[in-house]
Design a protein around this motif. Structure first.
Motif, PDB file in Angstrom:
ATOM      1  N   TRP A 147    -111.404   8.955  30.774  1.00 45.97           N
ATOM      2  CA  TRP A 147    -112.991   9.044  31.021  1.00 45.97           C
ATOM      3  C   TRP A 147    -113.793   9.061  30.808  1.00 45.97           C
ATOM      4  CZ3 TRP A 147    -117.089  11.299  33.031  1.00 45.97           C
ATOM      5  CH2 TRP A 147    -118.694  10.524  33.945  1.00 45.97           C
ATOM      6  N   PHE A 148    -113.600  10.340  30.147  1.00 42.50           N
ATOM      7  CA  PHE A 148    -115.097  11.256  29.520  1.00 42.50           C
ATOM      8  C   PHE A 148    -115.362  10.270  27.908  1.00 42.50           C
ATOM      9  CE2 PHE A 148    -116.276  14.260  25.981  1.00 42.50           C
ATOM     10  CZ  PHE A 148    -116.711  14.388  25.840  1.00 42.50           C
ATOM     11  N   GLU A 149    -114.045  10.014  27.480  1.00 39.94           N
ATOM     12  CA  GLU A 149    -114.516   9.284  26.384  1.00 39.94           C
ATOM     13  C   GLU A 149    -115.035   8.120  25.988  1.00 39.94           C
ATOM     14  OE1 GLU A 149    -113.251  10.930  23.500  1.00 39.94           O
ATOM     15  OE2 GLU A 149    -112.497  11.862  23.800  1.00 39.94           O
ATOM     16  N   ALA A 150    -114.706   6.927  27.229  1.00 34.81           N
ATOM     17  CA  ALA A 150    -115.287   5.849  27.586  1.00 34.81           C
ATOM     18  C   ALA A 150    -117.343   5.796  28.257  1.00 34.81           C
ATOM     19  CB  ALA A 150    -114.495   5.302  29.011  1.00 34.81           C
ATOM     20  N   HIS A 151    -117.124   7.720  28.437  1.00 37.77           N
ATOM     21  CA  HIS A 151    -118.654   7.661  28.959  1.00 37.77           C
ATOM     22  C   HIS A 151    -118.731   8.801  28.646  1.00 37.77           C
ATOM     23  CE1 HIS A 151    -116.707   5.335  32.470  1.00 37.77           C
ATOM     24  NE2 HIS A 151    -117.484   4.750  32.029  1.00 37.77           N
ATOM     25  N   ARG A 152    -119.205   8.723  26.946  1.00 39.83           N
ATOM     26  CA  ARG A 152    -119.905   9.979  26.261  1.00 39.83           C
ATOM     27  C   ARG A 152    -120.877  10.203  26.074  1.00 39.83           C
ATOM     28  NH1 ARG A 152    -116.105  11.897  22.557  1.00 39.83           N
ATOM     29  NH2 ARG A 152    -117.564  12.538  20.601  1.00 39.83           N
ATOM     30  N   TYR A 153    -121.176   8.445  26.371  1.00 35.84           N
ATOM     31  CA  TYR A 153    -123.499   8.464  26.285  1.00 35.84           C
ATOM     32  C   TYR A 153    -123.638   9.874  27.729  1.00 35.84           C
ATOM     33  CZ  TYR A 153    -121.936   4.840  29.918  1.00 35.84           C
ATOM     34  OH  TYR A 153    -121.210   4.326  31.005  1.00 35.84           O
ATOM     35  N   ALA A 154    -122.977   9.674  28.982  1.00 36.96           N
ATOM     36  CA  ALA A 154    -123.813   9.804  29.804  1.00 36.96           C
ATOM     37  C   ALA A 154    -123.937  12.178  29.646  1.00 36.96           C
ATOM     38  CB  ALA A 154    -122.536  10.715  31.474  1.00 36.96           C
ATOM     39  N   PHE A 155    -123.620  12.713  28.289  1.00 40.24           N
ATOM     40  CA  PHE A 155    -124.232  13.380  27.887  1.00 40.24           C
ATOM     41  C   PHE A 155    -124.620  13.926  26.919  1.00 40.24           C
ATOM     42  CE2 PHE A 155    -119.936  13.751  29.465  1.00 40.24           C
ATOM     43  CZ  PHE A 155    -119.007  14.570  30.298  1.00 40.24           C
ATOM     44  N   ASP A 156    -125.281  12.298  26.598  1.00 41.17           N
ATOM     45  CA  ASP A 156    -125.970  12.357  25.264  1.00 41.17           C
ATOM     46  C   ASP A 156    -126.576  11.255  25.155  1.00 41.17           C
ATOM     47  OD1 ASP A 156    -127.848  12.007  22.651  1.00 41.17           O
ATOM     48  OD2 ASP A 156    -125.519  12.996  21.402  1.00 41.17           O
ATOM     49  N   HIS A 157    -127.914  12.160  25.945  1.00 39.16           N
ATOM     50  CA  HIS A 157    -128.989  10.497  26.056  1.00 39.16           C
ATOM     51  C   HIS A 157    -129.553  10.040  24.229  1.00 39.16           C
ATOM     52  CE1 HIS A 157    -130.824  11.412  30.327  1.00 39.16           C
ATOM     53  NE2 HIS A 157    -129.710  11.370  29.785  1.00 39.16           N
ATOM     54  N   THR A 158    -128.895   9.999  23.534  1.00 41.80           N
ATOM     55  CA  THR A 158    -128.607   9.076  21.860  1.00 41.80           C
ATOM     56  C   THR A 158    -127.984   8.319  22.293  1.00 41.80           C
ATOM     57  OG1 THR A 158    -127.882  10.704  20.968  1.00 41.80           O
ATOM     58  CG2 THR A 158    -130.414  11.096  21.523  1.00 41.80           C
ATOM     59  N   VAL A 159    -126.645   8.398  22.911  1.00 42.29           N
ATOM     60  CA  VAL A 159    -125.727   7.558  22.461  1.00 42.29           C
ATOM     61  C   VAL A 159    -125.825   6.502  23.670  1.00 42.29           C
ATOM     62  CG1 VAL A 159    -123.387   7.429  23.265  1.00 42.29           C
ATOM     63  CG2 VAL A 159    -124.676   9.351  22.518  1.00 42.29           C
ATOM     64  N   LEU A 160    -125.517   4.914  22.758  1.00 48.80           N
ATOM     65  CA  LEU A 160    -126.151   4.070  23.998  1.00 48.80           C
ATOM     66  C   LEU A 160    -124.853   3.899  24.550  1.00 48.80           C
ATOM     67  CD1 LEU A 160    -127.544   1.584  23.999  1.00 48.80           C
ATOM     68  CD2 LEU A 160    -126.337   0.165  22.365  1.00 48.80           C
ATOM     69  N   ALA A 161    -125.513   3.390  25.787  1.00 45.94           N
ATOM     70  CA  ALA A 161    -124.397   3.299  27.149  1.00 45.94           C
ATOM     71  C   ALA A 161    -123.406   1.684  26.315  1.00 45.94           C
ATOM     72  CB  ALA A 161    -124.946   3.316  28.506  1.00 45.94           C
ATOM     73  N   THR A 162    -122.440   1.915  26.736  1.00 41.37           N
ATOM     74  CA  THR A 162    -121.022   0.758  26.584  1.00 41.37           C
ATOM     75  C   THR A 162    -121.350  -0.106  27.925  1.00 41.37           C
ATOM     76  OG1 THR A 162    -119.604   2.403  27.738  1.00 41.37           O
ATOM     77  CG2 THR A 162    -120.026   1.855  24.718  1.00 41.37           C
ATOM     78  N   GLU A 163    -121.314   0.241  29.167  1.00 40.44           N
ATOM     79  CA  GLU A 163    -121.768  -0.276  30.062  1.00 40.44           C
ATOM     80  C   GLU A 163    -122.415   0.034  31.406  1.00 40.44           C
ATOM     81  OE1 GLU A 163    -117.771   1.236  32.588  1.00 40.44           O
ATOM     82  OE2 GLU A 163    -117.433  -0.607  31.251  1.00 40.44           O
ATOM     83  N   SER A 164    -123.419  -1.208  32.147  1.00 42.68           N
ATOM     84  CA  SER A 164    -124.148  -0.721  32.952  1.00 42.68           C
ATOM     85  C   SER A 164    -123.257  -0.108  34.239  1.00 42.68           C
ATOM     86  CB  SER A 164    -124.771  -2.214  33.216  1.00 42.68           C
ATOM     87  OG  SER A 164    -124.055  -3.387  34.040  1.00 42.68           O
ATOM     88  N   VAL A 165    -124.336   0.118  35.515  1.00 40.69           N
ATOM     89  CA  VAL A 165    -123.117   0.390  36.783  1.00 40.69           C
ATOM     90  C   VAL A 165    -122.537  -0.558  37.388  1.00 40.69           C
ATOM     91  CG1 VAL A 165    -123.478   1.104  38.614  1.00 40.69           C
ATOM     92  CG2 VAL A 165    -125.511   2.689  37.073  1.00 40.69           C
ATOM     93  N   GLU A 166    -123.243  -2.186  36.734  1.00 42.33           N
ATOM     94  CA  GLU A 166    -122.340  -2.656  37.782  1.00 42.33           C
ATOM     95  C   GLU A 166    -121.659  -3.225  36.823  1.00 42.33           C
ATOM     96  OE1 GLU A 166    -125.524  -2.610  36.834  1.00 42.33           O
ATOM     97  OE2 GLU A 166    -126.365  -3.307  39.140  1.00 42.33           O
ATOM     98  N   GLU A 167    -121.299  -3.185  35.179  1.00 43.30           N
ATOM     99  CA  GLU A 167    -120.563  -3.121  34.422  1.00 43.30           C
ATOM    100  C   GLU A 167    -118.816  -2.449  35.189  1.00 43.30           C
ATOM    101  OE1 GLU A 167    -122.830  -5.509  30.624  1.00 43.30           O
ATOM    102  OE2 GLU A 167    -122.199  -3.344  30.721  1.00 43.30           O
ATOM    103  N   GLU A 168    -119.117  -1.225  35.153  1.00 39.75           N
ATOM    104  CA  GLU A 168    -118.594  -0.299  35.901  1.00 39.75           C
ATOM    105  C   GLU A 168    -117.665  -0.690  36.507  1.00 39.75           C
ATOM    106  OE1 GLU A 168    -117.724   4.866  35.554  1.00 39.75           O
ATOM    107  OE2 GLU A 168    -120.117   3.806  35.644  1.00 39.75           O
TER     108      GLU A 168
END
Length: 431
Positions: free
Chosen positions: A170-191
């Motif tokens: 999960w951490f690998e797929a959601h690295r953007y949660a820890f760095d706001h400069t990283v583009l989110a790979t999926e929206s909440v609905e997509e998650e």
């Protein structure tokens, strides 16, 4: 006994972290000293207290051990001698297994980027980081310097795999949660959609072994499973989600698989891991047969998992009758824990036995619901005793035993005495 257990688990045993959190099971506390007043109750476990925080002089504890165990949560409410940061509040939230309520904290530490399901996993990640020895001031420094992602990753990858195997992917797929400069790979609905798709993928794998006809279509399989008997359908859905997530109080299997016996989400996660271990050691048919015949406890014992299920003192009570016979207290807990429930959702046994039939308004219903929620949140409150009090017509006396201060609030006491009246009590021998 305590020393022997600690020594045998201290090297690499998977139970050792849990052991450290639950020492009271192996080393019971001495008889509590009567509190100076009803307000002096232990902030950690709820029993009569005898030790007061020397800094703030506002919070009481029954022992030094409880005070030390609760410090990570109490720290932000006390006087620590330095400014309190969002990281301090996050550490307190992780310690208490409850999401932070402050929007700034939720935003600063990535919760607003991962949705409701992801937020619970993210809180687990931070809990593991803190348990790994990271201080709140370290986390604050990492966040303000833009190194949160980098440093959290170092911590996680430096820990034993049994501590992190459930959250690393999960951490690998959601690295953007820890760095706001990283583009989110999926929206909440997509998650949420992604989680559903992963559950369907597991369902397809299961179907290959137990399905009625050949199919690789997840939707077709789910539709077919929904036409099975309730026991078969619930078990299949539970097996499909296991390893990805676990049920909440809004679904029946939260009760039938014993999650209602857990005190908090940390305990629920532990039980889910226990079931995953059982899956690794049992066939589908073996597990289902144990579920259908109320023999999951016996199967856990047979597969070498007795120590894990004995950790929860109420799990056997639930599973001994599951999936068909339960004490009404477990349905009560599901109702009050599910935030989406309303008055009309009450099943008859809960409505009648626990006083909701006596409610004259929605506000009285909410007051009674909140009372029961407070009871279930207390570690010194025994659900079985609550059930016995309900059946024997002594609910009000039981509540006063937990909340003696209620007697000082005459209007509320009178109201709850009326609401908690069971018109058709039984003798305990009839239970």
């Amino acid at each position: 006994m305590l020393t022997v257990v600690a020594q045998t688990r201290s090297s690499n045993g998977a139970y050792y972290p849990w052991f450290l959190k639950h020492l009271e099971i192996f080393e019971p506390q001495p008889t509590a000293v009567i509190a100076l007043s009803s307000r002096h109750l232990c902030a950690a476990c709820g029993v009569s207290a005898r030790v007061r925080c020397s800094a703030c002089k506002k919070v009481w504890y029954c022992s030094k051990k409880c005070q030390e165990n609760e410090w990570n949560g109490h720290f932000v409410e006390c006087y620590p001698g330095r400014p309190i940061t969002a990281a301090d509040h996050l550490r307190a939230a992780a310690h208490r297994h409850k999401l932070p309520e402050d929007l700034e904290i939720l935003s600063d530490y990535g919760f607003t980027r991962v949705g409701e399901v992801g937020s619970k996993i993210l809180l687990d990640v931070y809990a593991i980081v803190f348990e790994g020895g990271v201080r709140a001031r370290d986390l604050h420094q990492w966040n303000t310097s833009g190194k949160l992602l980098e440093e959290v990753e170092k911590v996680l990858k430096g820990l034993d795999s049994w501590k992190t195997y459930k959250i690393l992917s999960w951490f690998e797929a959601h690295r953007y949660a820890f760095d706001h400069t990283v583009l989110a790979t999926e929206s909440v609905e997509e998650e949420v959609t992604s989680m559903v798709m992963r559950i369907k993928a597991v369902a397809v794998e299961l179907w290959r072994d137990v399905g009625d006809f050949p199919s690789e279509d997840g939707d077709e399989i789910i539709a077919a499973v929904n036409n099975w008997s309730a026991d078969q359908c619930n078990f299949f859905h539970f097996r499909s989600m296991l390893g990805l997530c676990y049920p909440g109080p809004d679904v029946d299997i939260w009760v039938s698989f014993g999650f209602c016996a857990c005190h908090d989400e940390s305990d629920e996660n532990f039980l889910a891991t226990t079931y995953q271990m059982l899956v690794d050691r049992s066939s589908y048919t073996e597990f289902f047969t144990a579920y259908r015949t109320s023999n999951i406890i016996q199967l856990l014992d047979a597969k070498g998992l007795r120590g894990r299920h004995m950790i929860d003192p109420y799990l056997e009570d639930v599973l001994s009758g599951s999936p068909h016979v339960f004490k009404s207290v477990w349905r009560l807990k599901a109702h009050v824990q599910d935030m989406s429930t309303i008055r009309s959702n009450l099943i008859p046994s809960v409505r009648v036995d626990y006083g909701f039939l006596n409610c004259k308004s929605d506000s009285e219903y909410q007051d009674l619901k909140d009372l029961y929620k407070n009871i279930f949140e207390r570690r010194d409150a025994n659900p079985i005793k609550l059930h016995e009090a309900c059946i024997s017509g002594s609910l009000y006396a039981y509540v006063l035993g937990l909340f003696p201060e209620l007697k000082k609030k005459r209007n509320r006491a009178t109201k709850f005495e009326r609401l908690l009246r069971n018109m058709n009590p039984l003798r305990l021998g009839d239970l």
